[in-house]
Enzyme design. Sequence first.
Site, PDB file in Angstrom:
ATOM      1  N   ASP A 117       0.816  -1.224  -0.262  1.00  0.00           N
ATOM      2  CA  ASP A 117      -0.468   0.023  -0.117  1.00  0.00           C
ATOM      3  C   ASP A 117       0.884   1.312  -0.157  1.00  0.00           C
ATOM      4  OD1 ASP A 117      -1.941   1.610   0.583  1.00  0.00           O
ATOM      5  OD2 ASP A 117      -3.468  -0.197   0.616  1.00  0.00           O
ATOM      6  N   SER A 123      -6.924   3.981  -1.612  1.00  0.00           N
ATOM      7  CA  SER A 123      -6.980   2.481  -1.206  1.00  0.00           C
ATOM      8  C   SER A 123      -8.203   1.525  -1.850  1.00  0.00           C
ATOM      9  CB  SER A 123      -6.494   1.954   0.362  1.00  0.00           C
ATOM     10  OG  SER A 123      -5.697   2.465   0.307  1.00  0.00           O
ATOM     11  N   ARG A 167     -22.318  23.550   6.468  1.00  0.00           N
ATOM     12  CA  ARG A 167     -22.317  21.898   5.798  1.00  0.00           C
ATOM     13  C   ARG A 167     -22.411  21.622   7.690  1.00  0.00           C
ATOM     14  NH1 ARG A 167     -17.344  20.012   3.482  1.00  0.00           N
ATOM     15  NH2 ARG A 167     -17.705  18.225   4.673  1.00  0.00           N
ATOM     16  N   ARG A 191     -22.393  13.958  10.861  1.00  0.00           N
ATOM     17  CA  ARG A 191     -22.647  12.739  10.455  1.00  0.00           C
ATOM     18  C   ARG A 191     -22.870  11.643  11.728  1.00  0.00           C
ATOM     19  NH1 ARG A 191     -17.808  11.515   6.979  1.00  0.00           N
ATOM     20  NH2 ARG A 191     -15.739  12.134   9.048  1.00  0.00           N
ATOM     21  N   ASP A 199       2.052   3.724   2.850  1.00  0.00           N
ATOM     22  CA  ASP A 199       0.542   4.363   2.997  1.00  0.00           C
ATOM     23  C   ASP A 199      -0.095   5.457   4.285  1.00  0.00           C
ATOM     24  OD1 ASP A 199      -1.456   6.401   1.888  1.00  0.00           O
ATOM     25  OD2 ASP A 199      -3.191   4.565   2.848  1.00  0.00           O
ATOM     26  N   HIS A 206       1.156   8.995   5.361  1.00  0.00           N
ATOM     27  CA  HIS A 206       0.295   9.629   5.879  1.00  0.00           C
ATOM     28  C   HIS A 206       0.577  10.858   7.631  1.00  0.00           C
ATOM     29  CE1 HIS A 206      -3.156   9.377   2.914  1.00  0.00           C
ATOM     30  NE2 HIS A 206      -3.751   8.290   3.122  1.00  0.00           N
ATOM     31  N   HIS A 208      -1.705   2.665  -4.964  1.00  0.00           N
ATOM     32  CA  HIS A 208      -1.722   4.253  -5.233  1.00  0.00           C
ATOM     33  C   HIS A 208      -0.449   3.796  -4.436  1.00  0.00           C
ATOM     34  CE1 HIS A 208      -2.462   4.783  -0.903  1.00  0.00           C
ATOM     35  NE2 HIS A 208      -3.499   4.401  -1.246  1.00  0.00           N
TER      36      HIS A 208
END
EC number: 5.4.2.12
Length: 504
Positions: A11, A61, A183, A189, A396, A400, A438
């Site tokens: 990854d 991903s 928003r 959420r 990955d 990050h 990626h």
Amino acid sequence: MSKKALLMILDGWGLGDQKKDDVIFNTPTPYWDYLMNNYPHSQLQASGENVGLPDGQMGNSEVGHLNIGAGRVVYQDLVKINRACADNSILQNPEIVSAFSYAKENGKSVHFMGLTSNGGVHSSMVHLFKLCDISKEYGIDNTFIHCFMDGRDTDPKSGKGFIEELSAHCEKSAGKIASIIGRYYAMDRDKRWERVKEAYDLLVNGQGKKATDMVQAMQESYDEGVTDEFIKPIVNANCDGTIKEGDVVIFFNYRNDRAKELTVVLTQQDMPEAGMHTIPGLQYYCMTPYDASFKGVHILFDKENVANTLGEYIASKGLNQLHIAETEKYAHVTFFFNGGRETPFDNEDRILVPSPKVATYDLKPEMSAYEVKDKLVDAINENKYDFIVVNFANGDMVGHTGIYEAIEKAVVAVDACVKDVIEAAKAQDYEAIIIADHGNADRALNEDGTPNTAHSLNPVPCVYVTGNKAAKVEDGRLADVAPTILKIMGLEAPADMNGQILIK
């Protein structure tokens, strides 16, 4: 000739520019170098239209594993809707026809609501403009737009410009901006119903600050120190654009997570304690499926059923398979890899290795790679599985963090794990394909030397570990991986897979 196949997904392990920003190139990786020098390898495209995303958009991903497992390009919602708007096929969409015909025949208002920005994460202004044009075509005068302002995926004061753009479009098309709200309220959420109530009261009861100039109202909010995301309810005093019994509502957000709660209170569930009641007879249209449990709502662009994925096809042949990863990427080698299916197929085993409990992965760059490797080597040595897919998350997840030294440690750990797994696989007569979903660790710095925490647009490697000295592997894209794996296994790819076979 059929072989057992191992698919290894590193990854975030892209092919970088081999400069300072490319941690993978700059870190000693003796085993990776050995693979590059001794086995055929090529490049795969893993971003933009090659994986069903808009041109120039970096891969991720979820999309990557979906394409890898599907053996075809799986077009994402945004691209599907963009295409329908561009080629006008949206006009033949049966749900669009039913919405606008119903409004016309019954003299009802049409309401468009959603995130009004060019952030491209939840919605698109292009889709909203197209809806306005359709309203004009049907001659519906009572077309009202309820704008949820962004400021998270866009600059915090960019909203005024979007309202200006929308107003200009409405002048030549159809629609009036009936209300504006941040928003923060309209797209919660986390079940903070007191926030949702602010949006509900605005949409249904017309409660908010009255304004005759919506652009000016945005500026006044900025002057008071309130930016887009947090804009308090604003009502257009020049029209009554509240949502009434039997009206048509089109929620034009295509991403589902932040569209659910408002949909619940308008259509699914009365919340008398919060002063919110569903509206009788509402003709409610969601851009995409927001929640499988929702009753009585229409869906403009339904979920594509990805049939005959690599996992499903291997299972249909009565073969055994193993999917293994640590927590951070477990959903990717199971749910996404299997085309959005939660339940394992017949003879599909899964191994989940818990990811370390640390605040950020720079604190433990090796993550759980060694544990994944140990369990995988044991599984290979059992000689039970015809197909194995594994994901190593480090490139990955540590990528990050943007912390260069941590990414170096992550790369070293992955290199060591790749060695142990591949050597075990060779000993048990597996052939292996090593790819990435990626890039990330291949571009750890921006041009100005600051940390880059995002994915890269770089291609990813495709290494074919085989005993066949004459073998070659061609360049391609992620959709070509599944047919290539099936070729190794001596199986013909199903017709649903239109990816190319890369090995020659």
